[in-house]
Write a protein that holds these residues in place. Structure first.
Motif, PDB file in Angstrom:
ATOM      1  N   TYR A   6       0.824  -1.213   0.000  1.00 11.03           N
ATOM      2  CA  TYR A   6       0.000   0.000   0.000  1.00 11.03           C
ATOM      3  C   TYR A   6       0.857   1.262   0.000  1.00 11.03           C
ATOM      4  O   TYR A   6       0.449   2.300  -0.538  1.00 11.03           O
ATOM      5  CB  TYR A   6      -0.956  -0.032   1.189  1.00 11.03           C
ATOM      6  CG  TYR A   6      -1.869  -1.236   1.150  1.00 11.03           C
ATOM      7  CD1 TYR A   6      -2.896  -1.311   0.210  1.00 11.03           C
ATOM      8  CD2 TYR A   6      -1.671  -2.314   1.993  1.00 11.03           C
ATOM      9  CE1 TYR A   6      -3.714  -2.427   0.132  1.00 11.03           C
ATOM     10  CE2 TYR A   6      -2.483  -3.434   1.926  1.00 11.03           C
ATOM     11  CZ  TYR A   6      -3.505  -3.491   0.998  1.00 11.03           C
ATOM     12  OH  TYR A   6      -4.306  -4.607   0.926  1.00 11.03           O
ATOM     13  N   MET A   9       1.783   1.667  -3.578  1.00 11.76           N
ATOM     14  CA  MET A   9       0.648   2.218  -4.315  1.00 11.76           C
ATOM     15  C   MET A   9       0.505   3.722  -4.084  1.00 11.76           C
ATOM     16  O   MET A   9       0.218   4.478  -5.011  1.00 11.76           O
ATOM     17  CB  MET A   9      -0.644   1.507  -3.910  1.00 11.76           C
ATOM     18  CG  MET A   9      -0.773   0.102  -4.450  1.00 11.76           C
ATOM     19  SD  MET A   9      -2.499  -0.433  -4.540  1.00 11.76           S
ATOM     20  CE  MET A   9      -3.043  -0.162  -2.888  1.00 11.76           C
ATOM     21  N   LYS A 124      -3.698  -9.925  -9.272  1.00 15.35           N
ATOM     22  CA  LYS A 124      -4.436  -9.039  -8.369  1.00 15.35           C
ATOM     23  C   LYS A 124      -3.638  -7.761  -8.101  1.00 15.35           C
ATOM     24  O   LYS A 124      -4.188  -6.651  -8.115  1.00 15.35           O
ATOM     25  CB  LYS A 124      -4.738  -9.753  -7.057  1.00 15.35           C
ATOM     26  CG  LYS A 124      -5.585  -8.931  -6.090  1.00 15.35           C
ATOM     27  CD  LYS A 124      -5.813  -9.674  -4.779  1.00 15.35           C
ATOM     28  CE  LYS A 124      -6.724 -10.876  -4.990  1.00 15.35           C
ATOM     29  NZ  LYS A 124      -7.064 -11.535  -3.700  1.00 15.35           N
ATOM     30  N   ALA A 125      -2.328  -7.917  -7.833  1.00 13.62           N
ATOM     31  CA  ALA A 125      -1.486  -6.750  -7.562  1.00 13.62           C
ATOM     32  C   ALA A 125      -1.437  -5.819  -8.768  1.00 13.62           C
ATOM     33  O   ALA A 125      -1.510  -4.590  -8.628  1.00 13.62           O
ATOM     34  CB  ALA A 125      -0.080  -7.196  -7.182  1.00 13.62           C
ATOM     35  N   TRP A 128      -4.627  -3.868  -8.985  1.00 16.52           N
ATOM     36  CA  TRP A 128      -4.608  -2.738  -8.046  1.00 16.52           C
ATOM     37  C   TRP A 128      -3.706  -1.616  -8.565  1.00 16.52           C
ATOM     38  O   TRP A 128      -4.105  -0.437  -8.548  1.00 16.52           O
ATOM     39  CB  TRP A 128      -4.127  -3.194  -6.674  1.00 16.52           C
ATOM     40  CG  TRP A 128      -5.200  -3.819  -5.834  1.00 16.52           C
ATOM     41  CD1 TRP A 128      -5.380  -5.152  -5.581  1.00 16.52           C
ATOM     42  CD2 TRP A 128      -6.254  -3.137  -5.147  1.00 16.52           C
ATOM     43  NE1 TRP A 128      -6.475  -5.332  -4.776  1.00 16.52           N
ATOM     44  CE2 TRP A 128      -7.035  -4.119  -4.486  1.00 16.52           C
ATOM     45  CE3 TRP A 128      -6.619  -1.803  -5.020  1.00 16.52           C
ATOM     46  CZ2 TRP A 128      -8.142  -3.799  -3.723  1.00 16.52           C
ATOM     47  CZ3 TRP A 128      -7.726  -1.479  -4.244  1.00 16.52           C
ATOM     48  CH2 TRP A 128      -8.480  -2.466  -3.616  1.00 16.52           C
ATOM     49  N   LEU A 132      -5.131   1.871  -9.789  1.00 13.51           N
ATOM     50  CA  LEU A 132      -4.728   3.091  -9.100  1.00 13.51           C
ATOM     51  C   LEU A 132      -4.001   4.035 -10.050  1.00 13.51           C
ATOM     52  O   LEU A 132      -4.211   5.260 -10.013  1.00 13.51           O
ATOM     53  CB  LEU A 132      -3.817   2.744  -7.918  1.00 13.51           C
ATOM     54  CG  LEU A 132      -3.528   3.915  -6.984  1.00 13.51           C
ATOM     55  CD1 LEU A 132      -4.729   4.167  -6.082  1.00 13.51           C
ATOM     56  CD2 LEU A 132      -2.310   3.643  -6.129  1.00 13.51           C
ATOM     57  N   VAL A 287      -9.911  -3.581 -13.020  1.00 16.86           N
ATOM     58  CA  VAL A 287     -10.472  -4.189 -11.805  1.00 16.86           C
ATOM     59  C   VAL A 287     -11.181  -5.499 -12.144  1.00 16.86           C
ATOM     60  O   VAL A 287     -11.027  -6.512 -11.441  1.00 16.86           O
ATOM     61  CB  VAL A 287     -11.419  -3.202 -11.102  1.00 16.86           C
ATOM     62  CG1 VAL A 287     -12.161  -3.900  -9.962  1.00 16.86           C
ATOM     63  CG2 VAL A 287     -10.638  -2.013 -10.555  1.00 16.86           C
ATOM     64  N   SER A 290      -8.627  -8.181 -12.763  1.00 21.52           N
ATOM     65  CA  SER A 290      -7.985  -8.660 -11.536  1.00 21.52           C
ATOM     66  C   SER A 290      -8.889  -9.601 -10.758  1.00 21.52           C
ATOM     67  O   SER A 290      -8.413 -10.465 -10.024  1.00 21.52           O
ATOM     68  CB  SER A 290      -7.594  -7.467 -10.652  1.00 21.52           C
ATOM     69  OG  SER A 290      -8.737  -6.825 -10.116  1.00 21.52           O
TER      70      SER A 290
END
Length: 433
Positions: A6, A9, A124-125, A128, A132, A287, A290
């Motif tokens: 995070y 990100m 998934k990463a 994200w 983002l 999204v 993912s």
């Protein structure tokens, strides 16, 4: 996700937001200075220039020290580029320096994912990170458009500092000064990115050679890595797809700005909102990918690339906003769903073959070379008098035709080398390989 993810990100969000706001600001700066149309189109290939020229070195640079520190240094280079643009250097030269910072930033940003996370979390990463990043693109183009717009710029220019002349006299210059703050915020997050414990590979691997000699030795190493990824039966498909996607989407930002001015009569501020609309669709597609896609079935998204090229051609028939908005969202959505699994597959194969920093540098070299080539072609065609609609048509046909060739290439691999393809897919299914 691990906690450090995070922080990565957050750093990526502010740095990417500033990058995209700065693109709109640079377009407006050139327009206000009376620069010809081809110079504004040339901003895209100028940003990509150092990605290509320094590709053999930035991957090794990212692997030689903690990646959070690499990202910090890279944001510092971007600030230098902003200051150059602010104090009189030609915007194309200054924007190339900002591209230098971005070229050094990218291998660290994506390379740290493969160090921090297992392969089962890479899709998934990437979802994200891409979601983002695209959110930052949306906000970035909107922020850039508003900063150079009459309402906010007049308040920024009204700010006065006693006993100090800032030299900021135009809306674009005021916007650049604000964007430096975003790079500073990104740098603060860079300082808090955790160490992953991955072994570092120093730039000076042979003590008997000078630093310059060691850097020159990186050239054959880079080309070996490039050849290795292009020879891999899954790496070549994912690399060719992401290369085409980023070559197209990197130039699509300016194409949408130009199309908004011609088809809808929009100003830079108004047309920047259309770029945000495309980015909204891309975020949704990222999204969804993912959530629904796995690493081992990433190649199933290839037909979406063909449809994406066809839709780009369809832009020339649209002249109403109520049609343009859902159309651009769909265009962006296809791109987002295409790139997330392919990007994850490419990172996975590259990490297995040569290490994260070097593999991302190879990826960036190919992708930015595509941006440079397609952007140069678009800029040249504009300079030679081709209309925006004609250039968009050629652009879309290139995308659709190339994606069809990539689909045939993968089909041929599955027919001629089924055992090797299945072995690589088996590795993608297993976190412990």
């Amino acid at each position: 996700m691990k906690r450090g993810f995070y922080t990565i990100m957050s750093a990526q969000f502010f740095s990417s937001l500033a990058d995209n706001a700065l693109f709109v600001t640079a377009v407006e700066l050139l327009r206000a200075n009376g620069a010809p149309e081809w110079q504004r189109a040339a901003l895209v290939p100028m940003f990509a220039l150092f990605y290509v020229v320094l590709a053999p070195f930035v991957g090794a640079f990212a692997d030689a020290m903690p990646k959070g520190r690499v990202m910090l240094i890279s944001n510092g280079i971007k600030v230098v580029g902003c200051l150059m643009m602010l104090f009189g250097h030609h915007p194309l030269i200054a924007y190339a320096v900002i591209g230098l910072g971005a070229a050094a930033y990218s291998p660290a940003k994506y390379g740290i994912l493969t160090e921090l996370l297992p392969s089962s979390q890479l899709v998934k990463a990437n979802g994200w990170i891409e979601g983002l990043t695209i959110t930052s693109i949306i906000l970035g183009v909107l922020v850039g458009g508003q900063l150079v717009g009459p309402f906010i710029s007049q308040h920024l220019l009204a700010l006065d500092f006693p006993y100090f002349d800032t030299g900021v006299d135009t809306p674009a210059e005021a916007a650049i000064a604000v964007l430096i703050v975003f790079y500073v915020i990104a740098a603060w997050f860079n300082l808090h990115i955790p160490l992953t414990g991955t072994a570092l590979r120093p730039l000076r691997e042979d003590p008997s050679k000078s630093l310059f000699g060691n850097l020159l030795s990186l050239l054959p190493d880079f080309w070996r890595c490039n050849k290795r990824l292009w020879s891999d039966k899954l790496g070549q498909i994912s690399l060719s797809t992401t290369t085409l996607f980023w070559g197209a989407s990197g130039n699509l930002r300016y194409i949408v700005l130009a199309w908004g001015g011609v088809a809808l009569g929009y100003s830079t501020t108004q047309a920047s909102a259309l770029v945000g609309v495309v980015a909204i669709g891309t975020a949704v597609g990222a999204v969804l990918a993912s959530m629904r896609m796995r690493l081992d079935n990433a190649t199933r998204v290839i037909p979406m690339g063909v449809l994406m090229g066809v839709l780009v051609v369809g832009m020339i028939f649209i002249d109403h906003l109520w049609v343009a908005v859902p159309f651009l969202i769909l265009l962006g959505g296809l791109g987002g769903f295409l790139v997330v699994p392919m990007n994850a597959l490419l990172q996975h194969r590259g990490h297995n073959l040569m290490g994260s920093g070097r593999s991302i540098a190879v990826q960036n070299f190919n992708e930015q070379l595509a941006i440079l080539a397609m952007g140069g072609l678009y800029s040249l065609s504009t300079k030679m008098g081709m209309s925006a609609f004609g250039a968009i048509t050629v652009f879309g046909l290139i995308v659709a035709g190339t994606m069809m060739l990539i689909g045939y290439w993968h089909w041929s691999n599955c027919k001629k080398h089924p055992a090797e393809v299945e072995k690589l897919l088996g590795i993608a299914r297993n976190d412990h390989h």
